[in-house]
Design an enzyme around this catalytic site. Structure first.
Site, PDB file in Angstrom:
ATOM      1  N   ASP A 417       0.882  -1.153   0.000  1.00  0.00           N
ATOM      2  CA  ASP A 417       0.000   0.000   0.000  1.00  0.00           C
ATOM      3  C   ASP A 417       0.930   1.215   0.000  1.00  0.00           C
ATOM      4  OD1 ASP A 417      -2.433   1.399   0.245  1.00  0.00           O
ATOM      5  OD2 ASP A 417      -1.910   1.811   2.331  1.00  0.00           O
ATOM      6  N   ASP A 610      -0.828  -0.680   6.572  1.00  0.00           N
ATOM      7  CA  ASP A 610      -0.640  -0.175   7.937  1.00  0.00           C
ATOM      8  C   ASP A 610      -1.496  -0.904   8.966  1.00  0.00           C
ATOM      9  OD1 ASP A 610      -3.163   0.819   7.540  1.00  0.00           O
ATOM     10  OD2 ASP A 610      -2.560   2.911   7.394  1.00  0.00           O
TER      11      ASP A 610
END
Lengths: 722, 117
Positions: A417, A610
């Site tokens: 990401d 995350d």
């Protein structure tokens, strides 16, 4: 009063204040007349009235101040000591019998020397066999007990009734050397194995030992702040704690006052100390290097990062790797199958073997029983998993379970990401075209998007006063809108502008995007008022990490909500060639699925995010890798959690998985190969061709070595450097 | 003659070994909330049946000094615990799926089974 004095071994003491704390905690129990704690021996001697105080109450009192009574482990050194004695006595007496046998030692004397070995040193084998048989189950002790009992029983018969043996045409010759040396060598193997096994669980002990024992808490008493040392278990959320240079930070929290450099290597694996100041979070068990500061406790007890790490590592070490299934299946049939093979060996040698057939039959079937080693199969996988997960934890790589560790070595595609993972996740405003910052900041005040923070920060920096927004609305994947001074204001990407029918000067936008910047457009009452470009810096470790992964033959992919041009510019800086841009948060999971479908079976897809915004994609990936730093990390989110923000840890985690799997495969190969090759040799299959037979004494030596070699091979993993 | 006797005894021995170790019937104990399992040469009761989606407490009490039994591994539930001699050790499990879950000692020699219904 009936007083008794008992000694309790204590775990976790390291200084004189620990001694005082325990003495105080135990001493105040009703019924305890004296408590003396010895730091050197790690023991507490407690005199108490058993009518009033139980062992459990004393244990609780010790635990209440952050220490432990070493209940189970206290017997371990004693057991090892006893085992050592047994090994020495059996090998010594066994050697006397071997030498005596050559020198013509009388049989009765051999019997006297062999009896304590069989029934004292070897008593443990019977002790394990009898209850196991009651359960109609058998283990390695059963095999050793049967094997040595047959050797001892026959030899005792020869020693007592030599004439009877002679009368049936067999030379009266006892085999006490076999029974004694087998017991000695197998016990020696166990002793060495127990010592080596203790090394496999070192990591968790280290983690537990890292915990601070006391905290210096500031508490108000009669309008005055007083500092007080209290056990860590008494610290509550909200407590203000002072930490001086060189001290351990007791719990997780946020700095209120002061600044310092903090060594977080024990938790994150990052070797460089981190500078922290007011408002920064601190992690319990890390070490304050230079300054003095106060902080407010935010997480205590089982909620601290360290406690969660310990829990996760413990769980991982208790989990089972899929590769273990075959070993599980085999070990449930193993011992009965070996007993059957031993019976078959006896029958075949007795019926078809050379003379003296009975002796050949007996010795070969004993060799079969003794050489079989199911323990090596049982130890092959768990010992390697324990060492592998332990090494990971020491370097900030937390592996959720053995399955994740096993899957990680098959990763062929890895999706990163962008925001917060490949980049720092702290975007800053770089360009403002038009007089739009005040309007944009006013609108973004209500937003939680990371880009909003950058715009508000810029407005604050320029001292702009924000306006009141009415009818604020966030449109996921597009932007935000609201009414300011009766004007409709929209701020967002191209999609939003298109939706609002606002035309955009593409050349200006494209120029900024080619520099890797995210461009937001601001429209007022249906007309473009200006642009704001925001850039997020790429992490310094990104390029190196991507290259490492590519060198390992792994395809690296980037995924982002940004437009294609910005995404490609950032990916280019990191060395990533494949990019999925303009992806809505909910579409990330679908892309993971698409990539999974495109790969051949057995090749796995990992997603690095995350852990907070990417939960569905992390869950969909074969291996979800969650990244964060310190207390911010969502520890349960991924299959693998990296507590440091260094992207190279991703490659390190995959490499660790590869090394651990290699160790497991080697262990299993050795454990299976050993049994598959040596059991037939012990049965005598080589005898018709080359006249080779396996002496039961050599069988016991090989058996002892097989378990040790598996555990030692797992311990070799410790030499792996991350 | 002695060869025939030994062959016959060997054959009986093999049949007995198969019957004794591999054909035992597992007695299943249905557990509601909590169960005590004695660890002595194996696990008693060896097979327990527990409900799905509910927390069940399993108290292990090891009375057998055999080193092999000193650890209990419930791999499917990510639980591995030391079992100190003569001390009750409680584990709590909440199975989410029905099925059969095997647990074992640390060396995978002794086995017990949890049937989740």
């Amino acid at each position: 009063m009936n007083t008794q004095t008992k000694t309790f071994p204590i775990q976790g003491m390291h200084c004189a204040s620990c001694v005082r704390l325990i003495e105080k905690a135990v001493g105040k129990l009703d019924g305890v007349s004296a408590c003396n704690v010895n730091l050197a021996t790690n023991k507490a001697s407690v005199s108490f009235d058993p009518q009033k105080v139980s062992d459990q109450k004393i244990t609780l009192a010790v635990e209440s101040v952050g220490y432990k009574i070493a209940s189970g482990d206290q017997d371990k050194p004693k057991e090892l000591d006893q085992l050592r004695k047994k090994v020495f006595v059996s090998l010594f007496l066994g050697s006397l019998i071997v030498v005596g046998g050559f020198l013509g030692m009388p049989f009765w004397m051999q019997l006297i020397l062999a009896t304590p070995v069989q029934f004292w040193a070897g008593w443990g084998f019977y002790q394990a066999t009898i209850p196991a048989l009651r359960h109609r189950t058998a283990n390695m002790d059963t095999l050793v007990a049967i094997g040595t009992s047959v050797a001892f029983g026959y030899s005792a018969f020869v020693a007592i009734f030599p004439q009877v043996v002679k009368s049936i045409g067999i030379k009266p010759e006892p085999y006490f050397d076999v029974s004694t040396i087998i017991i000695g060598l197998i016990l020696l193997g166990r002793f060495l194995e127990a010592r080596a096994k203790a090394g496999t669980s070192e990591a968790i002990k280290k983690l537990i030992g890292m915990q601070a024992k006391t905290a210096r808490v500031l508490r108000k008493a009669q309008d005055k702040w007083v500092e007080e040392d209290i056990p860590i278990s008494d610290v509550v959320v909200g407590d203000v704690i002072r930490v001086r240079p060189g001290e351990k930070i007791p719990v997780d929290g946020v700095i209120l006052e002061g600044e310092s450099s903090i060594d977080e290597s024990m938790v994150t694996g990052e070797s460089m100390p981190v500078d922290k100041t007011k408002g920064d979070s601190v992690v319990g068990a890390t070490i304050n290097k230079t300054g003095t500061f106060t902080f407010k406790a935010s997480k205590v007890g089982k909620d601290t990062l360290l406690s969660q790490i310990i829990k996760l590592v413990e769980e991982a070490q208790g989990s089972k790797a899929p590769i273990q299934r075959l070993a599980d299946l085999i070990s449930s049939y193993f011992v009965p199958v070996v007993i059957i093979l031993a019976i078959l060996t006896f029958v075949v040698w007795f019926v078809f073997g050379p003379s003296p057939a009975f002796l050949f039959a007996m010795l070969n079937s004993i060799a079969v029983l003794i050489i079989a080693c199911p323990c090596a199969m049982g130890l092959a996988t768990p010992t390697a998993i324990m060492v592998g997960t332990g090494i990971g934890a020491e370097h900030g790589i937390l592996i959720k379970d053995a399955k994740s560790l096993e899957t990680a070595h098959k990763i062929k595609t890895i999706i990163f990401d962008k925001t917060g993972t490949l980049t720092e996740g702290k975007p800053v405003v770089t360009d403002v075209k038009g007089d739009v910052l005040q309007l944009a900041a006013s609108l973004e005040k209500g937003s939680e998007h990371s880009l909003a923070e950058a715009i508000i920060a810029k407005a604050e920096q320029e001292g702009l006063a924000l306006s009141v927004v009415e009818g604020f609305k966030a449109i996921p994947g597009h932007g935000v809108e609201g009414v300011i001074d009766k004007k409709k204001v929209v701020l967002g990407n191209r999609k939003l502008m298109k939706k609002e029918n606002i035309s955009v000067d593409e050349s200006q936008v494209e120029k900024l995007e080619e520099q890797g910047k995210t461009v937001m457009m601001l429209g007022v009452n249906g007309k473009l008022a200006g642009l704001i470009a925001v850039a997020d810096t790429i992490k310094t470790s990104a390029k190196d990490a991507v290259k490492k992964l590519q060198d390992m033959g792994i395809e690296v992919v980037m995924i982002t909500g940004d437009n294609q041009r910005t995404a490609e510019a950032i990916a280019g800086q990191a060395g990533i060639k494949k990019v999925y841009a303009e992806v809505l948060p909910q579409e990330k999971e679908e892309i993971v699925r698409k990539l999974q479908r495109s790969l051949p079976a057995g090749r796995q897809v990992a997603f690095v995010g995350d852990g907070i915004n990417d939960a569905p994609a992390l869950a969909q990936a074969d291996v979800g890798i969650a990244m964060g730093s310190g207390t911010d990390v969502a520890i349960e989110a991924g299959d693998i959690t990296l507590i440091n923000s260094d992207l190279r840890s991703v490659a390190a985690a995959i490499d660790l998985s590869k090394k651990t799997m290699r160790t497991i495969k080697l262990n299993l190969f050795w454990a299976f190969g050993y049994n598959i090759i040596l059991i037939p040799v012990a049965m005598g299959v080589l005898y018709p061709f080359w006249g080779i037979l396996l002496n039961p004494i050599f069988a016991s030596a090989a058996m002892a070595l097989s378990s040790i070699s598996v555990v030692s091979n797992s311990l070799l993993l410790k030499r792996y450097k991350i | 003659m002695d060869k025939i006797i030994v062959t016959a005894l060997g054959f009986i021995g093999i049949i007995f070994t198969v019957w004794f170790f591999l054909m035992k019937k597992e007695k299943q104990v249905t557990v509601v909330d909590e169960v005590d399992i004695t660890v002595n040469g194996g696990y008693s009761p060896e097979v327990i049946s527990i409900p799905v989606g509910k927390i069940t407490k399993i108290n292990f009490l090891r009375t057998d000094p055999t080193d092999c039994l000193g650890e209990i591994v419930l791999g499917d539930f990510k639980i591995k615990k030391e079992l100190p001699l003569n001390q009750k050790v409680t584990v709590e499990i909440k199975p989410e799926k029905a099925g059969e879950y095997v647990y074992s000692c640390g060396m995978n020699m002794y086995h017990g089974k949890i049937i989740v219904k």
